[in-house]
Design a protein around this motif. Structure first.
Motif, PDB file in Angstrom:
ATOM      1  N   GLN A 196     -62.563   5.534  61.286  1.00  0.00           N
ATOM      2  CA  GLN A 196     -63.511   4.645  61.961  1.00  0.00           C
ATOM      3  C   GLN A 196     -64.917   5.233  61.976  1.00  0.00           C
ATOM      4  OE1 GLN A 196     -61.791   3.933  65.809  1.00  0.00           O
ATOM      5  NE2 GLN A 196     -60.334   2.404  65.028  1.00  0.00           N
TER       6      GLN A 196
ATOM      7  N   ARG B  14     -66.258   4.534  58.605  1.00  0.00           N
ATOM      8  CA  ARG B  14     -66.568   3.105  58.502  1.00  0.00           C
ATOM      9  C   ARG B  14     -67.910   2.806  59.196  1.00  0.00           C
ATOM     10  NH1 ARG B  14     -63.885  -1.615  57.628  1.00  0.00           N
ATOM     11  NH2 ARG B  14     -61.870  -0.570  57.540  1.00  0.00           N
TER      12      ARG B  14
ATOM     13  N   PHE C  50     -68.801  -1.277  50.941  1.00  0.00           N
ATOM     14  CA  PHE C  50     -67.617  -0.412  50.901  1.00  0.00           C
ATOM     15  C   PHE C  50     -67.136  -0.200  49.462  1.00  0.00           C
ATOM     16  CE2 PHE C  50     -67.312  -2.254  55.211  1.00  0.00           C
ATOM     17  CZ  PHE C  50     -67.348  -1.069  55.935  1.00  0.00           C
ATOM     18  N   ALA C  51     -67.180  -1.265  48.662  1.00  0.00           N
ATOM     19  CA  ALA C  51     -66.728  -1.160  47.276  1.00  0.00           C
ATOM     20  C   ALA C  51     -67.626  -0.207  46.485  1.00  0.00           C
ATOM     21  CB  ALA C  51     -66.709  -2.537  46.615  1.00  0.00           C
TER      22      ALA C  51
ATOM     23  N   ALA D 223     -66.726   3.298  47.487  1.00  0.00           N
ATOM     24  CA  ALA D 223     -65.457   3.655  46.845  1.00  0.00           C
ATOM     25  C   ALA D 223     -65.679   4.013  45.379  1.00  0.00           C
ATOM     26  CB  ALA D 223     -64.472   2.490  46.973  1.00  0.00           C
TER      27      ALA D 223
ATOM     28  N   PRO E   7     -61.399   0.234  45.822  1.00  0.00           N
ATOM     29  CA  PRO E   7     -61.751  -0.341  47.122  1.00  0.00           C
ATOM     30  C   PRO E   7     -60.552  -0.373  48.074  1.00  0.00           C
ATOM     31  CG  PRO E   7     -62.773  -1.625  45.393  1.00  0.00           C
ATOM     32  CD  PRO E   7     -61.853  -0.632  44.715  1.00  0.00           C
ATOM     33  N   THR E   8     -59.362  -0.634  47.517  1.00  0.00           N
ATOM     34  CA  THR E   8     -58.148  -0.622  48.356  1.00  0.00           C
ATOM     35  C   THR E   8     -57.896   0.776  48.899  1.00  0.00           C
ATOM     36  OG1 THR E   8     -57.211  -2.403  47.020  1.00  0.00           O
ATOM     37  CG2 THR E   8     -55.688  -1.149  48.404  1.00  0.00           C
TER      38      THR E   8
ATOM     39  N   HIS F 127     -60.248   1.376  51.657  1.00  0.00           N
ATOM     40  CA  HIS F 127     -59.807   0.631  52.837  1.00  0.00           C
ATOM     41  C   HIS F 127     -58.694   1.400  53.560  1.00  0.00           C
ATOM     42  CE1 HIS F 127     -58.679  -2.706  55.422  1.00  0.00           C
ATOM     43  NE2 HIS F 127     -57.429  -2.558  55.005  1.00  0.00           N
ATOM     44  N   HIS F 128     -57.735   1.935  52.802  1.00  0.00           N
ATOM     45  CA  HIS F 128     -56.639   2.701  53.415  1.00  0.00           C
ATOM     46  C   HIS F 128     -57.161   3.982  54.064  1.00  0.00           C
ATOM     47  CE1 HIS F 128     -53.311   0.198  52.231  1.00  0.00           C
ATOM     48  NE2 HIS F 128     -53.772   0.138  50.978  1.00  0.00           N
TER      49      HIS F 128
ATOM     50  N   MET G 216     -60.082   4.418  55.431  1.00  0.00           N
ATOM     51  CA  MET G 216     -60.783   4.089  56.674  1.00  0.00           C
ATOM     52  C   MET G 216     -59.826   3.639  57.772  1.00  0.00           C
ATOM     53  SD  MET G 216     -64.400   2.472  55.439  1.00  0.00           S
ATOM     54  CE  MET G 216     -63.695   1.211  54.417  1.00  0.00           C
ATOM     55  N   LYS G 217     -58.645   3.205  57.415  1.00  0.00           N
ATOM     56  CA  LYS G 217     -57.644   2.844  58.426  1.00  0.00           C
ATOM     57  C   LYS G 217     -56.866   4.073  58.906  1.00  0.00           C
ATOM     58  CE  LYS G 217     -55.481  -0.912  58.550  1.00  0.00           C
ATOM     59  NZ  LYS G 217     -55.560  -2.169  59.196  1.00  0.00           N
TER      60      LYS G 217
END
Length: 130
Positions: free
Chosen positions: A17, A20, A30-31, A34, A41-42, A45-46, A48-49
């Motif tokens: 977070q 992010r 974000f892309a 990445a 990008p996926t 995303h993972h 950042m989670k």
């Protein structure tokens, strides 16, 4: 079937977070971040989670891409949550540093005294020769 997920947060700290928020603050896509980090990008995303984001090397890479010291952001957040964590270390560090500096000063004073003694011997011998 429920997946078992590890909770790796440290006192609620979520590095994903923080990253992010840093990306959003810099108004970056974000892309694009990445891509510069050589992840999909996926994958970004993972990360950042994930409370740990990924690993220390990815934190360094994202810091370089964002041109923001993410470690400072993490330490600032930790300092807000647990100020004693840093004050104790600072106190111990300062005590160690003071002790070390005191020993160095004492050693230098002893060396200076020895040098003054040598100078005094030379002066006395030079005066006797005159």
């Amino acid at each position: 079937m429920k997946l078992n997920t590890k909770t790796v947060e440290f006192d609620g700290l979520h590095i994903g977070q923080i990253v992010r928020k840093a990306i959003e603050t810099r108004h970056m896509d974000f892309a694009r971040v990445a891509e510069k980090m050589n992840v999909t990008p996926t994958g970004m995303h993972h990360r950042m989670k994930n409370p740990t984001f990924s690993d220390i090397y990815d934190i360094i890479r994202v810091s370089q891409v964002l041109e923001v010291d993410v470690f400072t952001l993490i330490f600032n957040e930790l300092n807000k949550r647990m100020p004693k964590l840093f004050s104790l270390n600072d106190h111990e560090f300062n005590n160690t540093k003071i002790k070390s500096l005191t020993e160095m000063v004492e050693k230098l004073m002893h060396e200076n005294k020895s040098l003054y003694d040598i100078i005094a011997v030379y002066k006395n011998s030079a005066l006797k020769e005159m």
